[in-house]
Design a protein around this motif. Structure first.
Motif, PDB file in Angstrom:
ATOM      1  N   GLY A 116       0.805  -1.209   0.000  1.00 14.42           N
ATOM      2  CA  GLY A 116       0.000   0.000   0.000  1.00 14.42           C
ATOM      3  C   GLY A 116       0.837   1.257   0.000  1.00 14.42           C
ATOM      4  O   GLY A 116       0.373   2.311   0.377  1.00 14.42           O
ATOM      5  N   GLY A 117       2.073   1.186  -0.433  1.00 14.63           N
ATOM      6  CA  GLY A 117       2.977   2.325  -0.396  1.00 14.63           C
ATOM      7  C   GLY A 117       3.385   2.801  -1.768  1.00 14.63           C
ATOM      8  O   GLY A 117       2.584   2.877  -2.688  1.00 14.63           O
ATOM      9  N   ASN A 118       4.642   3.078  -1.883  1.00 15.97           N
ATOM     10  CA  ASN A 118       5.248   3.649  -3.066  1.00 15.97           C
ATOM     11  C   ASN A 118       5.116   2.711  -4.275  1.00 15.97           C
ATOM     12  O   ASN A 118       5.407   1.522  -4.156  1.00 15.97           O
ATOM     13  N   PRO A 119       4.720   3.231  -5.440  1.00 19.78           N
ATOM     14  CA  PRO A 119       4.644   2.389  -6.640  1.00 19.78           C
ATOM     15  C   PRO A 119       6.003   1.786  -7.025  1.00 19.78           C
ATOM     16  O   PRO A 119       6.056   0.704  -7.618  1.00 19.78           O
ATOM     17  N   ALA A 120       7.086   2.459  -6.683  1.00 23.98           N
ATOM     18  CA  ALA A 120       8.416   1.904  -6.972  1.00 23.98           C
ATOM     19  C   ALA A 120       8.617   0.598  -6.202  1.00 23.98           C
ATOM     20  O   ALA A 120       9.230  -0.342  -6.707  1.00 23.98           O
ATOM     21  N   GLY A 121       8.098   0.530  -4.997  1.00 28.63           N
ATOM     22  CA  GLY A 121       8.178  -0.697  -4.214  1.00 28.63           C
ATOM     23  C   GLY A 121       7.422  -1.836  -4.883  1.00 28.63           C
ATOM     24  O   GLY A 121       7.883  -2.979  -4.882  1.00 28.63           O
ATOM     25  N   THR A 122       6.283  -1.517  -5.477  1.00 24.01           N
ATOM     26  CA  THR A 122       5.502  -2.526  -6.188  1.00 24.01           C
ATOM     27  C   THR A 122       6.258  -3.044  -7.401  1.00 24.01           C
ATOM     28  O   THR A 122       6.277  -4.244  -7.674  1.00 24.01           O
ATOM     29  N   VAL A 123       6.922  -2.155  -8.128  1.00 19.04           N
ATOM     30  CA  VAL A 123       7.704  -2.562  -9.300  1.00 19.04           C
ATOM     31  C   VAL A 123       8.863  -3.464  -8.874  1.00 19.04           C
ATOM     32  O   VAL A 123       9.128  -4.493  -9.512  1.00 19.04           O
ATOM     33  N   ILE A 124       9.529  -3.110  -7.799  1.00 19.14           N
ATOM     34  CA  ILE A 124      10.638  -3.929  -7.294  1.00 19.14           C
ATOM     35  C   ILE A 124      10.132  -5.318  -6.907  1.00 19.14           C
ATOM     36  O   ILE A 124      10.755  -6.332  -7.238  1.00 19.14           O
ATOM     37  N   LEU A 125       9.001  -5.374  -6.211  1.00 18.05           N
ATOM     38  CA  LEU A 125       8.411  -6.664  -5.841  1.00 18.05           C
ATOM     39  C   LEU A 125       8.070  -7.491  -7.070  1.00 18.05           C
ATOM     40  O   LEU A 125       8.343  -8.685  -7.119  1.00 18.05           O
ATOM     41  N   LEU A 126       7.486  -6.850  -8.063  1.00 18.98           N
ATOM     42  CA  LEU A 126       7.081  -7.546  -9.276  1.00 18.98           C
ATOM     43  C   LEU A 126       8.289  -8.136 -10.001  1.00 18.98           C
ATOM     44  O   LEU A 126       8.269  -9.297 -10.425  1.00 18.98           O
ATOM     45  N   ILE A 127       9.347  -7.366 -10.118  1.00 16.85           N
ATOM     46  CA  ILE A 127      10.563  -7.848 -10.786  1.00 16.85           C
ATOM     47  C   ILE A 127      11.171  -9.026 -10.017  1.00 16.85           C
ATOM     48  O   ILE A 127      11.543 -10.037 -10.617  1.00 16.85           O
ATOM     49  N   ALA A 128      11.266  -8.901  -8.707  1.00 15.50           N
ATOM     50  CA  ALA A 128      11.837  -9.981  -7.890  1.00 15.50           C
ATOM     51  C   ALA A 128      10.981 -11.239  -7.982  1.00 15.50           C
ATOM     52  O   ALA A 128      11.515 -12.353  -8.119  1.00 15.50           O
ATOM     53  N   ASP A 129       9.670 -11.082  -7.930  1.00 19.66           N
ATOM     54  CA  ASP A 129       8.778 -12.233  -7.993  1.00 19.66           C
ATOM     55  C   ASP A 129       8.832 -12.921  -9.357  1.00 19.66           C
ATOM     56  O   ASP A 129       8.822 -14.148  -9.441  1.00 19.66           O
ATOM     57  N   ILE A 130       8.901 -12.144 -10.432  1.00 20.11           N
ATOM     58  CA  ILE A 130       8.978 -12.729 -11.775  1.00 20.11           C
ATOM     59  C   ILE A 130      10.298 -13.468 -11.957  1.00 20.11           C
ATOM     60  O   ILE A 130      10.330 -14.573 -12.512  1.00 20.11           O
ATOM     61  N   ALA A 131      11.395 -12.882 -11.486  1.00 25.53           N
ATOM     62  CA  ALA A 131      12.700 -13.545 -11.587  1.00 25.53           C
ATOM     63  C   ALA A 131      12.675 -14.881 -10.841  1.00 25.53           C
ATOM     64  O   ALA A 131      13.117 -15.907 -11.365  1.00 25.53           O
ATOM     65  N   ALA A 132      12.143 -14.878  -9.630  1.00 25.40           N
ATOM     66  CA  ALA A 132      12.063 -16.117  -8.843  1.00 25.40           C
ATOM     67  C   ALA A 132      11.132 -17.126  -9.515  1.00 25.40           C
ATOM     68  O   ALA A 132      11.439 -18.327  -9.542  1.00 25.40           O
TER      69      ALA A 132
END
Length: 95
Positions: free
Chosen positions: A6-22
């Protein structure tokens, strides 16, 4: 796209990239263990992507079994991407 923190959109992008890589690494482990046909375009792409994502850690451990070697060589970077990606996203969202 829902924000996990529920915070910064940059945090969401970082999560998305990490999750896709994993996810790519985990899917490659499953395809490898199931002896998927590497002549298939999707399987070939997954192998190439997983090799690129795990290039820094492959061969870190010498394990005799091909299956265990795949699990360790691709599972370790998946875990690292998840841990570091989620930690960075949490920091970004708190800032």
């Amino acid at each position: 796209m829902a924000r996990r923190y529920g915070g910064n959109p940059a945090g969401t992008v970082i999560l998305l990239i990490a999750d896709i890589a994993a996810l790519i690494l985990i899917l490659w482990i499953a395809l490898f263990l199931l002896d998927a046909n590497t002549a298939n375009g999707l399987v070939d792409w997954m192998r190439d992507a997983a090799n690129w994502l795990s290039g820094w850690s492959r061969g870190l451990f010498t394990i005799e079994s091909d299956n265990w070697r795949a699990v360790v060589n691709y599972g370790l970077p998946a875990l690292v991407y998840l841990l570091i990606g989620h930690a960075i996203a949490g920091r970004v969202n708190r800032a």
